[in-house]
Design an enzyme around this catalytic site. Structure first.
Site, PDB file in Angstrom:
ATOM      1  N   HIS A 238      -7.872   0.470  -5.298  1.00 33.08           N
ATOM      2  CA  HIS A 238      -8.946   0.312  -4.314  1.00 33.08           C
ATOM      3  C   HIS A 238      -9.697   1.633  -4.206  1.00 33.08           C
ATOM      4  O   HIS A 238      -9.193   2.607  -3.654  1.00 33.08           O
ATOM      5  CB  HIS A 238      -8.330  -0.083  -2.958  1.00 33.08           C
ATOM      6  CG  HIS A 238      -9.317  -0.262  -1.860  1.00 33.08           C
ATOM      7  ND1 HIS A 238      -8.923  -0.389  -0.543  1.00 33.08           N
ATOM      8  CD2 HIS A 238     -10.675  -0.341  -1.858  1.00 33.08           C
ATOM      9  CE1 HIS A 238     -10.000  -0.534   0.208  1.00 33.08           C
ATOM     10  NE2 HIS A 238     -11.068  -0.497  -0.559  1.00 33.08           N
TER      11      HIS A 238
ATOM     12  N   SER B 239       0.824  -1.205   0.000  1.00 31.93           N
ATOM     13  CA  SER B 239       0.000   0.000   0.000  1.00 31.93           C
ATOM     14  C   SER B 239       0.861   1.260   0.000  1.00 31.93           C
ATOM     15  O   SER B 239       1.584   1.536   0.957  1.00 31.93           O
ATOM     16  CB  SER B 239      -0.914   0.012   1.231  1.00 31.93           C
ATOM     17  OG  SER B 239      -1.622   1.235   1.293  1.00 31.93           O
TER      18      SER B 239
ATOM     19  N   ASP C  32      -7.012  -6.185   3.945  1.00 35.02           N
ATOM     20  CA  ASP C  32      -6.351  -4.886   3.986  1.00 35.02           C
ATOM     21  C   ASP C  32      -6.575  -4.264   5.359  1.00 35.02           C
ATOM     22  O   ASP C  32      -7.717  -4.028   5.765  1.00 35.02           O
ATOM     23  CB  ASP C  32      -6.937  -3.996   2.883  1.00 35.02           C
ATOM     24  CG  ASP C  32      -6.296  -2.618   2.824  1.00 35.02           C
ATOM     25  OD1 ASP C  32      -5.331  -2.367   3.571  1.00 35.02           O
ATOM     26  OD2 ASP C  32      -6.749  -1.791   2.004  1.00 35.02           O
TER      27      ASP C  32
ATOM     28  N   MET D 189     -12.181   3.849  -2.588  1.00 32.00           N
ATOM     29  CA  MET D 189     -12.969   4.148  -1.392  1.00 32.00           C
ATOM     30  C   MET D 189     -13.654   5.483  -1.633  1.00 32.00           C
ATOM     31  O   MET D 189     -13.339   6.499  -1.003  1.00 32.00           O
ATOM     32  CB  MET D 189     -12.062   4.173  -0.157  1.00 32.00           C
ATOM     33  CG  MET D 189     -11.611   2.803   0.275  1.00 32.00           C
ATOM     34  SD  MET D 189     -10.424   2.821   1.645  1.00 32.00           S
ATOM     35  CE  MET D 189      -8.896   2.980   0.718  1.00 32.00           C
TER      36      MET D 189
ATOM     37  N   HIS E 229      -0.725  -1.508  -4.105  1.00 33.35           N
ATOM     38  CA  HIS E 229      -2.093  -1.202  -3.690  1.00 33.35           C
ATOM     39  C   HIS E 229      -2.261   0.310  -3.666  1.00 33.35           C
ATOM     40  O   HIS E 229      -1.571   1.018  -2.919  1.00 33.35           O
ATOM     41  CB  HIS E 229      -2.358  -1.798  -2.306  1.00 33.35           C
ATOM     42  CG  HIS E 229      -3.800  -1.791  -1.906  1.00 33.35           C
ATOM     43  ND1 HIS E 229      -4.699  -2.702  -2.386  1.00 33.35           N
ATOM     44  CD2 HIS E 229      -4.493  -0.981  -1.061  1.00 33.35           C
ATOM     45  CE1 HIS E 229      -5.892  -2.473  -1.861  1.00 33.35           C
ATOM     46  NE2 HIS E 229      -5.792  -1.416  -1.052  1.00 33.35           N
TER      47      HIS E 229
ATOM     48  N   MET F  39     -11.981  -5.852   4.501  1.00 37.61           N
ATOM     49  CA  MET F  39     -11.258  -4.855   5.286  1.00 37.61           C
ATOM     50  C   MET F  39     -11.083  -5.349   6.715  1.00 37.61           C
ATOM     51  O   MET F  39     -12.033  -5.799   7.354  1.00 37.61           O
ATOM     52  CB  MET F  39     -12.016  -3.525   5.291  1.00 37.61           C
ATOM     53  CG  MET F  39     -12.126  -2.844   3.935  1.00 37.61           C
ATOM     54  SD  MET F  39     -10.521  -2.398   3.221  1.00 37.61           S
ATOM     55  CE  MET F  39      -9.881  -1.249   4.454  1.00 37.61           C
TER      56      MET F  39
ATOM     57  N   ASP G  38      -4.703   3.268  -2.970  1.00 38.75           N
ATOM     58  CA  ASP G  38      -5.936   3.654  -2.293  1.00 38.75           C
ATOM     59  C   ASP G  38      -6.433   5.009  -2.789  1.00 38.75           C
ATOM     60  O   ASP G  38      -5.717   6.009  -2.702  1.00 38.75           O
ATOM     61  CB  ASP G  38      -5.706   3.733  -0.784  1.00 38.75           C
ATOM     62  CG  ASP G  38      -5.598   2.367  -0.147  1.00 38.75           C
ATOM     63  OD1 ASP G  38      -6.450   1.511  -0.437  1.00 38.75           O
ATOM     64  OD2 ASP G  38      -4.662   2.149   0.644  1.00 38.75           O
TER      65      ASP G  38
ATOM     66  N   MET H 281      -9.280   7.822  -2.172  1.00 38.47           N
ATOM     67  CA  MET H 281     -10.270   8.290  -1.202  1.00 38.47           C
ATOM     68  C   MET H 281     -10.743   9.682  -1.605  1.00 38.47           C
ATOM     69  O   MET H 281      -9.938  10.519  -2.024  1.00 38.47           O
ATOM     70  CB  MET H 281      -9.663   8.331   0.203  1.00 38.47           C
ATOM     71  CG  MET H 281      -9.049   7.017   0.657  1.00 38.47           C
ATOM     72  SD  MET H 281      -8.346   7.147   2.320  1.00 38.47           S
ATOM     73  CE  MET H 281      -7.397   5.617   2.396  1.00 38.47           C
TER      74      MET H 281
END
Length: 256
Positions: A74, A16, A185, A76, A41, A145, A43, A45
């Site tokens: 990913h 990540s 994760d 979110m 990974h 998660m 992320d 957001m």
């Protein structure tokens, strides 16, 4: 897929970059490359679905040109369906979105598939395993998660029962020959990795633990269990001295 087939699945690590040093991002990507990790990974957001704002498409596109690692994106974010094409065009190899987001799940999976990208769904700690069951034949991966999404460095939440339930359901109901990947994760390190692997997870996301390590490659091997052994069995053996020297050698020298 039967339980004995699960035991033969290879454990993979997705690093990540949420925990990477933003001022040395290029060097951090090189560090990941050298570590032997299979995935990065990424992320995303939006400050709405979770209380944090991170990365977008331009940075992902830049990373795509600098790495051979699988780009594990990913989302979110609220209404991820609106952004599937953009993240696919930016270089995503896998796109994961949350079942709890505002987009229609089936439509979002279909949009990912149309872009030739692997599709995955994710669930938060309070969402039951049953939420992913209707899509078990439509996705390549389910992300469970083990922290509340939004921030890195949180304490691990044991979701073993949920992971096992999803694995069992996939074994009994998945019609495709390709096994279902189960990713976890949140709070993954050398102590929590065995817990989720035993439950049925085979792709482990780790950030803080890996970026804090002096030797990321060695830390990844510990997550995968490559150096797992019972130290007590060596205490009275002739190999005891050799083992101590070997462990010291591993920690002193940086193979990266």
């Amino acid at each position: 897929m039967q339980r004995n087939d699960l035991n033969m699945m290879t454990t993979e690590v997705s690093v990540s970059v949420l925990s990477a040093n933003p001022l040395e991002f290029g060097q951090e990507i090189k560090r990941i490359e050298k570590s032997g990790a299979e995935m990065i990974h990424y992320d995303v957001m939006d400050g709405i679905f979770v209380n944090n704002i991170t990365f977008g498409m331009p940075l992902l596109k830049s990373i795509k040109g600098k790495t051979k690692c699988i780009l594990d994106v990913h989302l979110m974010i609220q209404e991820p369906l609106k952004y599937i094409d953009d993240f696919a065009d930016a270089g995503a190899d896998i796109i994961t979105f949350h079942i709890e987001s505002g987009s229609d799940v089936a439509e979002t999976i279909a949009a990912i598939r149309r872009n030739g990208v692997k599709a995955a769904v994710s669930i938060k700690p309070n969402t039951p395993a049953e939420a992913v069951f209707p899509y078990i034949n439509d996705v390549d991966m389910v992300l469970v998660m083990t922290v509340e999404p939004g921030f890195g460095g949180q304490k691990f939440m044991d979701m073993s029962e949920k992971i096992s339930a999803i694995r069992r359901y996939a074994e009994e109901n998945r019609k495709t020959s390709a096994p279902l990947d189960i990713q976890v994760d949140g709070g993954i390190d050398n102590t929590t990795a065995p817990v989720v692997k035993k439950a049925g997870a085979n792709i482990l996301v780790s950030g803080s633990y890996l970026f804090r390590a002096e030797n990321m490659g060695l830390a990844i091997e510990y997550i995968k269990g490559m150096f797992a052994f019972d130290l007590n069995s060596f205490l009275d053996s002739d190999l005891n001295c050799f083992v101590r020297i070997f462990i010291t050698f591993l920690f002193v020298f940086d193979f990266n």
